[in-house]
Motif scaffolding. Structure first.
Motif, PDB file in Angstrom:
ATOM      1  N   SER A   1       0.829  -1.213   0.000  1.00 37.48           N
ATOM      2  CA  SER A   1       0.000   0.000   0.000  1.00 37.48           C
ATOM      3  C   SER A   1       0.857   1.253   0.000  1.00 37.48           C
ATOM      4  O   SER A   1       0.572   2.214  -0.742  1.00 37.48           O
ATOM      5  CB  SER A   1      -0.923  -0.017   1.219  1.00 37.48           C
ATOM      6  N   GLU A   2       1.902   1.261   0.821  1.00 41.29           N
ATOM      7  CA  GLU A   2       2.767   2.435   0.883  1.00 41.29           C
ATOM      8  C   GLU A   2       3.554   2.611  -0.409  1.00 41.29           C
ATOM      9  O   GLU A   2       3.805   3.750  -0.846  1.00 41.29           O
ATOM     10  CB  GLU A   2       3.718   2.320   2.077  1.00 41.29           C
ATOM     11  N   ARG A   3       3.928   1.531  -1.038  1.00 41.14           N
ATOM     12  CA  ARG A   3       4.624   1.641  -2.324  1.00 41.14           C
ATOM     13  C   ARG A   3       3.694   2.194  -3.403  1.00 41.14           C
ATOM     14  O   ARG A   3       4.105   2.992  -4.253  1.00 41.14           O
ATOM     15  CB  ARG A   3       5.177   0.270  -2.724  1.00 41.14           C
ATOM     16  N   LEU A   4       2.430   1.769  -3.371  1.00 44.73           N
ATOM     17  CA  LEU A   4       1.463   2.297  -4.328  1.00 44.73           C
ATOM     18  C   LEU A   4       1.213   3.785  -4.083  1.00 44.73           C
ATOM     19  O   LEU A   4       1.072   4.565  -5.034  1.00 44.73           O
ATOM     20  CB  LEU A   4       0.161   1.512  -4.247  1.00 44.73           C
ATOM     21  N   ARG A   5       1.153   4.188  -2.833  1.00 38.07           N
ATOM     22  CA  ARG A   5       0.986   5.615  -2.522  1.00 38.07           C
ATOM     23  C   ARG A   5       2.170   6.413  -3.052  1.00 38.07           C
ATOM     24  O   ARG A   5       2.000   7.519  -3.602  1.00 38.07           O
ATOM     25  CB  ARG A   5       0.870   5.805  -1.016  1.00 38.07           C
ATOM     26  N   ALA A   6       3.374   5.875  -2.878  1.00 42.17           N
ATOM     27  CA  ALA A   6       4.565   6.569  -3.373  1.00 42.17           C
ATOM     28  C   ALA A   6       4.539   6.650  -4.893  1.00 42.17           C
ATOM     29  O   ALA A   6       4.949   7.669  -5.486  1.00 42.17           O
ATOM     30  CB  ALA A   6       5.823   5.851  -2.895  1.00 42.17           C
ATOM     31  N   ALA A   7       4.064   5.588  -5.532  1.00 42.79           N
ATOM     32  CA  ALA A   7       3.956   5.603  -6.990  1.00 42.79           C
ATOM     33  C   ALA A   7       2.946   6.654  -7.444  1.00 42.79           C
ATOM     34  O   ALA A   7       3.187   7.379  -8.427  1.00 42.79           O
ATOM     35  CB  ALA A   7       3.544   4.225  -7.496  1.00 42.79           C
ATOM     36  N   HIS A   8       1.831   6.756  -6.734  1.00 43.21           N
ATOM     37  CA  HIS A   8       0.818   7.755  -7.087  1.00 43.21           C
ATOM     38  C   HIS A   8       1.391   9.164  -6.972  1.00 43.21           C
ATOM     39  O   HIS A   8       1.160  10.021  -7.837  1.00 43.21           O
ATOM     40  CB  HIS A   8      -0.395   7.582  -6.164  1.00 43.21           C
TER      41      HIS A   8
ATOM     42  N   ALA B   1       4.511  10.036  -7.249  1.00 39.21           N
ATOM     43  CA  ALA B   1       5.489  10.246  -8.324  1.00 39.21           C
ATOM     44  C   ALA B   1       4.809  10.501  -9.664  1.00 39.21           C
ATOM     45  O   ALA B   1       5.240  11.361 -10.448  1.00 39.21           O
ATOM     46  CB  ALA B   1       6.414   9.032  -8.428  1.00 39.21           C
ATOM     47  N   LEU B   2       3.732   9.780  -9.938  1.00 41.02           N
ATOM     48  CA  LEU B   2       3.042   9.916 -11.220  1.00 41.02           C
ATOM     49  C   LEU B   2       2.293  11.238 -11.347  1.00 41.02           C
ATOM     50  O   LEU B   2       1.991  11.686 -12.465  1.00 41.02           O
ATOM     51  CB  LEU B   2       2.067   8.751 -11.415  1.00 41.02           C
ATOM     52  N   THR B   3       1.957  11.858 -10.246  1.00 39.27           N
ATOM     53  CA  THR B   3       1.240  13.141 -10.282  1.00 39.27           C
ATOM     54  C   THR B   3       2.157  14.330  -9.990  1.00 39.27           C
ATOM     55  O   THR B   3       1.677  15.459  -9.883  1.00 39.27           O
ATOM     56  CB  THR B   3       0.085  13.127  -9.262  1.00 39.27           C
ATOM     57  N   ASP B   4       3.437  14.067  -9.867  1.00 36.74           N
ATOM     58  CA  ASP B   4       4.408  15.119  -9.581  1.00 36.74           C
ATOM     59  C   ASP B   4       4.994  15.641 -10.900  1.00 36.74           C
ATOM     60  O   ASP B   4       5.689  14.904 -11.603  1.00 36.74           O
ATOM     61  CB  ASP B   4       5.524  14.573  -8.697  1.00 36.74           C
TER      62      ASP B   4
END
Length: 312
Positions: A254-261, A263-266
């Protein structure tokens, strides 16, 4: 509370064997007296106040460990008098406010040359091993009285022993678990990682969550690594995360997916490929990452990056 009083060596040998594990009294003065006030906190988990008058030597022999095996650790908090725990090749002198852990599955000797006052916590092997992975290495080593974790443990055990008769069964069980948590925290000072082990289940869970957040890009981060890093078993780590409604593996993902989100919106990371972001966060398979991301956010990574947020 069960109170046992002994007037003489023979009576004391019976008292300590019934209160703890089968023991022998190797030596005691003719005028020896002793009292054991014991409270049962959970099955196999007890706290006992022990006071003695006169020198004594208590032994758990090799014969007793074979004929009367017991699956328990015993921690003695030394509050007055002189004493030492001897197990294997180690001898742990116990200072006022300090203590030592010993294993009832192996022979040991308790040497008390003076009157003594102790609080003794007996813990099933499983309960302590779930919280600290190197308990065997700590047996027979003195726990320093001056360490902050030891001081907290000492105050807690003294108060728990004192008020146990005022608690109902559920309260004794809950505080018994807290006592084992505090014992494990204090013992980690001997294992060399006490500075990373805050007392209490919630504090330990918070420490593990923080560790996950700091190591999301480490592909070696797994529930096993997380538990080992904090000196507990994978099973106990699972229990702590279950209380928060998740599991170690699910929380890491879950935390990795949050970090990916993020990064993708940055906008500052728009130059990075989706595959590159996924790989950096431990997702080695693009398809697996896309499916997990879509389940979490209802859009694929590509849709999120391109602004297409219509439902899948």
């Amino acid at each position: 509370m069960n109170v046992r009083v002994a007037d003489g060596a023979d009576e004391w040998a019976q008292v300590i064997s019934e209160s703890f594990v089968p023991l022998s009294l190797a030596a005691a003065c003719e005028t020896f007296q002793g009292t054991a006030r014991q409270s049962i906190l959970q099955p196999g988990l007890t706290v006992t106040e022990v006071r003695t008058r006169g020198p004594s030597i208590v032994t758990r022999t090799l014969r007793l460990t074979r004929t009367e095996p017991r699956d328990a650790y015993i921690f003695s908090l030394h509050l007055d008098g002189a004493g030492a725990v001897v197990q294997g090749e180690r001898e742990a002198p116990m200072a006022h406010g300090g203590g030592a852990l010993y294993d009832a599955a192996r022979p040991y000797r308790l040497v008390f040359p003076t009157d003594t006052w102790e609080i003794v916590l007996q813990v099933p092997h499983r309960q302590l091993r779930e919280r600290i992975t190197r308990a065997e290495e700590i047996c027979g080593r003195a726990l320093p009285a001056e360490h902050p974790a030891t001081r907290v443990l000492a105050v807690f055990l003294r108060e728990l022993s004192s008020v146990s008769t005022q608690l109902d069964a559920a309260q004794r069980a809950e505080l018994g678990g807290a006592a084992v948590d505090l014992l494990a925290t204090a013992l980690r000072t001997l294992a060399g990682d006490g500075h990373e082990a805050p007392a209490g289940r919630q504090a330990l869970l918070a420490a593990m969550r923080a560790f996950v957040g700091e190591n999301l890009t480490d592909p070696r981060l797994t529930p096993e690594v997380l538990a080992r890093r904090h000196g507990i078993s994978v099973r106990y780590a699972g229990e702590l995360f279950a209380e928060a409604g998740t599991s170690p593996a699910a929380y890491i993902r879950s935390e990795r997916l949050r970090a990916a989100h993020r990064a993708l919106t940055d906008p500052q990371q728009s130059h990075r490929t989706i595959a590159g972001i996924a790989s950096t966060l431990g997702f080695t398979d693009r398809t697996t990452f896309t499916r997990a991301f879509a389940r979490r956010y209802a859009v694929t990574p590509t849709q999120l990056r391109t602004g297409r947020t219509d439902s899948l």
